[in-house]
Design a protein around this motif. Structure first.
Motif, PDB file in Angstrom:
ATOM      1  N   ASN A  71       0.857  -1.188   0.000  1.00  0.00           N
ATOM      2  CA  ASN A  71       0.000   0.000   0.000  1.00  0.00           C
ATOM      3  C   ASN A  71       0.894   1.239   0.000  1.00  0.00           C
ATOM      4  N   PHE A  72       0.273   2.386   0.073  1.00  0.00           N
ATOM      5  CA  PHE A  72       1.040   3.627   0.078  1.00  0.00           C
ATOM      6  C   PHE A  72       0.303   4.646   0.945  1.00  0.00           C
ATOM      7  N   SER A  73       1.031   5.252   1.871  1.00  0.00           N
ATOM      8  CA  SER A  73       0.457   6.272   2.733  1.00  0.00           C
ATOM      9  C   SER A  73       0.645   7.646   2.082  1.00  0.00           C
ATOM     10  N   THR A  74      -0.454   8.296   1.757  1.00  0.00           N
ATOM     11  CA  THR A  74      -0.344   9.615   1.148  1.00  0.00           C
ATOM     12  C   THR A  74       0.207  10.637   2.142  1.00  0.00           C
ATOM     13  N   PHE A  75      -0.179  10.542   3.401  1.00  0.00           N
ATOM     14  CA  PHE A  75       0.298  11.516   4.385  1.00  0.00           C
ATOM     15  C   PHE A  75       1.775  11.332   4.702  1.00  0.00           C
ATOM     16  N   LEU A  76       2.220  10.096   4.786  1.00  0.00           N
ATOM     17  CA  LEU A  76       3.638   9.848   5.062  1.00  0.00           C
ATOM     18  C   LEU A  76       4.487   9.901   3.802  1.00  0.00           C
ATOM     19  N   GLY A  77       3.846   9.684   2.669  1.00  0.00           N
ATOM     20  CA  GLY A  77       4.601   9.654   1.412  1.00  0.00           C
ATOM     21  C   GLY A  77       5.492   8.434   1.312  1.00  0.00           C
ATOM     22  N   LYS A  78       5.068   7.340   1.984  1.00  0.00           N
ATOM     23  CA  LYS A  78       5.899   6.134   2.032  1.00  0.00           C
ATOM     24  C   LYS A  78       5.069   4.892   1.716  1.00  0.00           C
ATOM     25  N   PRO A  79       5.742   3.892   1.130  1.00  0.00           N
ATOM     26  CA  PRO A  79       5.070   2.618   0.908  1.00  0.00           C
ATOM     27  C   PRO A  79       5.003   1.814   2.205  1.00  0.00           C
ATOM     28  N   GLY A  80       4.101   0.860   2.220  1.00  0.00           N
ATOM     29  CA  GLY A  80       3.974  -0.040   3.358  1.00  0.00           C
ATOM     30  C   GLY A  80       3.387  -1.357   2.886  1.00  0.00           C
ATOM     31  N   ILE A  81       3.023  -2.185   3.842  1.00  0.00           N
ATOM     32  CA  ILE A  81       2.327  -3.421   3.512  1.00  0.00           C
ATOM     33  C   ILE A  81       1.097  -3.540   4.409  1.00  0.00           C
ATOM     34  N   TYR A  82       0.122  -4.248   3.907  1.00  0.00           N
ATOM     35  CA  TYR A  82      -1.071  -4.539   4.678  1.00  0.00           C
ATOM     36  C   TYR A  82      -1.163  -6.054   4.778  1.00  0.00           C
ATOM     37  N   ILE A  83      -1.141  -6.563   5.995  1.00  0.00           N
ATOM     38  CA  ILE A  83      -1.266  -8.003   6.204  1.00  0.00           C
ATOM     39  C   ILE A  83      -2.747  -8.347   6.213  1.00  0.00           C
ATOM     40  N   GLU A  84      -3.151  -9.077   5.197  1.00  0.00           N
ATOM     41  CA  GLU A  84      -4.551  -9.495   5.071  1.00  0.00           C
ATOM     42  C   GLU A  84      -4.836 -10.689   5.970  1.00  0.00           C
ATOM     43  N   ASP A  85      -3.954 -11.696   5.925  1.00  0.00           N
ATOM     44  CA  ASP A  85      -4.161 -12.901   6.724  1.00  0.00           C
ATOM     45  C   ASP A  85      -2.833 -13.480   7.173  1.00  0.00           C
ATOM     46  N   LEU A  86      -2.864 -14.017   8.381  1.00  0.00           N
ATOM     47  CA  LEU A  86      -1.718 -14.716   8.960  1.00  0.00           C
ATOM     48  C   LEU A  86      -2.282 -15.933   9.667  1.00  0.00           C
TER      49      LEU A  86
END
Length: 96
Positions: A71-86
Motif C-alpha cells: 500500500n502507500f500512505s499519502t500523508f507519510l509519502g511512504k510505501p507499506g504493507i497490509y497483512i490481510e491474513d496470517l
C-alpha cells in the motif's frame, strides 16, 4: 525448532489454497471460501500480482503463511504493507 521463511511461487498455488481453507475453518467461515487455484494463480502469480504470500517452514514443511499486499500512505509519502491474513497450523502455535 528452526523456522525459516520463503516466498510462495506459482507451484505453491494449491498449498496457498490449503492454508486459506484452514484459516477459514478456524474462523468458522469455510462456506465463504470462493478462491480456486485458477483465481489464486492469476492474482498471486500472474503478470500483475495483487498480493504476495510468504510461508513459514520447519524442516522444509510449510507450517504457516502470511498473505499481504503493498500500500502507500499519502500523508507519510511512504510505501507499506497490509497483512490481510496470517495463519499458523495448530500444532505449531505457541512455540516462539
Amino acid at each position: 525448532m528452526e523456522i525459516k521463511f520463503r516466498k510462495a511461487e506459482k507451484k505453491d498455488t494449491e498449498k496457498v489454497l490449503f492454508f486459506i481453507k484452514e484459516l477459514a475453518l478456524f474462523e468458522v467461515m469455510a462456506d465463504q471460501v470462493q478462491a480456486t487455484p485458477e483465481i489464486l494463480e492469476k492474482n498471486l502469480f500472474g503478470p500483475h500480482p495483487r498480493a504476495e504470500v510468504i510461508f513459514a517452514t520447519e524442516n522444509g514443511k510449510e507450517i504457516g503463511f502470511v498473505l499481504f499486499f503493498h500500500n502507500f500512505s499519502t500523508f507519510l509519502g511512504k510505501p507499506g504493507i497490509y497483512i490481510e491474513d496470517l495463519f499458523v497450523l495448530p500444532d505449531y502455535r505457541g512455540k516462539g
